[in-house]
Design a protein around this motif. Structure first.
Motif, PDB file in Angstrom:
ATOM      1  N   ASP A 159      36.516  37.786  39.044  1.00  0.00           N
ATOM      2  CA  ASP A 159      37.174  37.550  40.331  1.00  0.00           C
ATOM      3  C   ASP A 159      36.389  38.103  41.515  1.00  0.00           C
ATOM      4  O   ASP A 159      36.477  37.567  42.620  1.00  0.00           O
ATOM      5  N   SER A 160      35.636  39.192  41.292  1.00  0.00           N
ATOM      6  CA  SER A 160      35.034  39.899  42.427  1.00  0.00           C
ATOM      7  C   SER A 160      33.517  39.798  42.507  1.00  0.00           C
ATOM      8  O   SER A 160      32.954  40.005  43.579  1.00  0.00           O
ATOM      9  N   PHE A 161      32.837  39.478  41.401  1.00  0.00           N
ATOM     10  CA  PHE A 161      31.370  39.470  41.411  1.00  0.00           C
ATOM     11  C   PHE A 161      30.840  38.284  42.205  1.00  0.00           C
ATOM     12  O   PHE A 161      31.183  37.131  41.940  1.00  0.00           O
ATOM     13  N   LYS A 162      30.016  38.589  43.203  1.00  0.00           N
ATOM     14  CA  LYS A 162      29.401  37.572  44.069  1.00  0.00           C
ATOM     15  C   LYS A 162      30.440  36.685  44.745  1.00  0.00           C
ATOM     16  O   LYS A 162      30.259  35.468  44.880  1.00  0.00           O
ATOM     17  N   THR A 163      31.564  37.277  45.108  1.00  0.00           N
ATOM     18  CA  THR A 163      32.596  36.564  45.865  1.00  0.00           C
ATOM     19  C   THR A 163      33.005  37.448  47.044  1.00  0.00           C
ATOM     20  O   THR A 163      32.609  38.609  47.146  1.00  0.00           O
ATOM     21  N   GLU A 164      33.808  36.883  47.929  1.00  0.00           N
ATOM     22  CA  GLU A 164      34.284  37.656  49.082  1.00  0.00           C
ATOM     23  C   GLU A 164      35.441  38.574  48.704  1.00  0.00           C
ATOM     24  O   GLU A 164      35.825  39.442  49.490  1.00  0.00           O
ATOM     25  N   ASP A 166      37.531  41.573  47.336  1.00  0.00           N
ATOM     26  CA  ASP A 166      37.294  42.988  47.084  1.00  0.00           C
ATOM     27  C   ASP A 166      37.682  43.311  45.644  1.00  0.00           C
ATOM     28  O   ASP A 166      38.617  42.727  45.095  1.00  0.00           O
ATOM     29  N   ALA A 167      36.967  44.254  45.020  1.00  0.00           N
ATOM     30  CA  ALA A 167      37.238  44.598  43.617  1.00  0.00           C
ATOM     31  C   ALA A 167      38.651  45.128  43.435  1.00  0.00           C
ATOM     32  O   ALA A 167      39.312  44.822  42.434  1.00  0.00           O
ATOM     33  N   SER A 168      39.128  45.928  44.393  1.00  0.00           N
ATOM     34  CA  SER A 168      40.491  46.475  44.269  1.00  0.00           C
ATOM     35  C   SER A 168      41.527  45.362  44.374  1.00  0.00           C
ATOM     36  O   SER A 168      42.535  45.376  43.663  1.00  0.00           O
ATOM     37  N   GLU A 169      41.275  44.376  45.228  1.00  0.00           N
ATOM     38  CA  GLU A 169      42.186  43.229  45.328  1.00  0.00           C
ATOM     39  C   GLU A 169      42.182  42.438  44.033  1.00  0.00           C
ATOM     40  O   GLU A 169      43.233  41.987  43.563  1.00  0.00           O
ATOM     41  N   ALA A 170      40.986  42.251  43.464  1.00  0.00           N
ATOM     42  CA  ALA A 170      40.885  41.514  42.203  1.00  0.00           C
ATOM     43  C   ALA A 170      41.619  42.246  41.089  1.00  0.00           C
ATOM     44  O   ALA A 170      42.326  41.626  40.282  1.00  0.00           O
ATOM     45  N   LEU A 171      41.480  43.574  41.034  1.00  0.00           N
ATOM     46  CA  LEU A 171      42.159  44.349  40.000  1.00  0.00           C
ATOM     47  C   LEU A 171      43.668  44.272  40.168  1.00  0.00           C
ATOM     48  O   LEU A 171      44.404  44.069  39.194  1.00  0.00           O
ATOM     49  N   ALA A 172      44.140  44.413  41.406  1.00  0.00           N
ATOM     50  CA  ALA A 172      45.583  44.322  41.658  1.00  0.00           C
ATOM     51  C   ALA A 172      46.115  42.958  41.255  1.00  0.00           C
ATOM     52  O   ALA A 172      47.178  42.845  40.628  1.00  0.00           O
ATOM     53  N   ARG A 173      45.371  41.907  41.588  1.00  0.00           N
ATOM     54  CA  ARG A 173      45.800  40.550  41.254  1.00  0.00           C
ATOM     55  C   ARG A 173      45.851  40.336  39.744  1.00  0.00           C
ATOM     56  O   ARG A 173      46.797  39.737  39.221  1.00  0.00           O
TER      57      ARG A 173
END
Length: 202
Positions: A159-164, A166-173
């Motif tokens: 979800d977060s690698f080479k995308t806009e 944020d890693a914390s947003e991806a983890l929460a999602r």
């Protein structure tokens, strides 16, 4: 060692007491477990960093907090190897976002996500006279938790690698999706896929 100094491994030396909270915010009390098989392998404590105390002991990983195990899993990529402070901050921020979105204890969301992402069946390959045949087998509870954390970590990376994002947003999602048993969440999708393949190999 003097009589006034406590033993290094004496109970209570880890800073854990009745009022301790994870990250100084989240209570570890009253966490509900819905899956009896994985309950003893999902440890909930207010300690997020044991400094590798159990690293050289077989099967002791189950005594480490499930939050720290998630943090360790987030580090297991080429780019983030060894960056525990960064992974811890990502997890802390994600927990804040989870609470803001769900108004629930994020530790409870994590436990539910692990339970929903843990595959119950998988396949192994058996050889009969040079022919490899898939065979469905039950998954041990400890491996179920390991696999769930692996899927959650992979989902955050995708979800977060080479995308806009944020890693914390991806983890929460990912955690919220898995906690809701949403097939759109990577971890739940991978669990369903493993069980589907195993069902076909029975």
């Amino acid at each position: 060692m003097s009589a006034d100094q406590p033993e290094p491994d004496a109970p209570g030396n880890e800073g854990e007491d009745a009022n301790a909270q994870l990250f100084g915010t989240w209570s570890v009390d009253d966490i509900e477990f819905r899956d009896p098989s994985t309950e003893r392998y999902i440890t909930v404590t207010p300690i997020a960093h044991t400094m590798g105390r159990h690293a050289d002991k077989q099967f002791k990983k189950s005594e480490i907090s499930i939050v720290e195990r998630l943090i360790n899993r987030l580090m297991q990529t080429d780019e983030n190897t060894g960056k525990k402070q960064m992974a811890t901050q990502i997890t802390r921020d994600a927990f804040e976002q989870i609470h803001n979105q769900t108004d629930e204890n994020p530790i409870q969301i994590l436990v539910r996500a692990v339970e929903n992402s843990a595959p119950r069946e998988e396949t192994v390959r058996l050889k009969y006279g040079g022919i490899s045949v898939p065979k469905a087998v039950d998954v041990s509870p400890q491996r179920r938790v390991d696999q769930a954390l692996k899927f959650l970590g992979e989902g955050v990376l995708n979800d977060s690698f080479k995308t806009e994002a944020d890693a914390s947003e991806a983890l929460a999602r990912q955690l919220i999706g898995a906690a809701n048993n949403d097939v759109g969440a990577y971890a739940v999708n991978q669990k369903e896929e493993k069980e589907r393949v195993a069902a076909a190999a029975r």
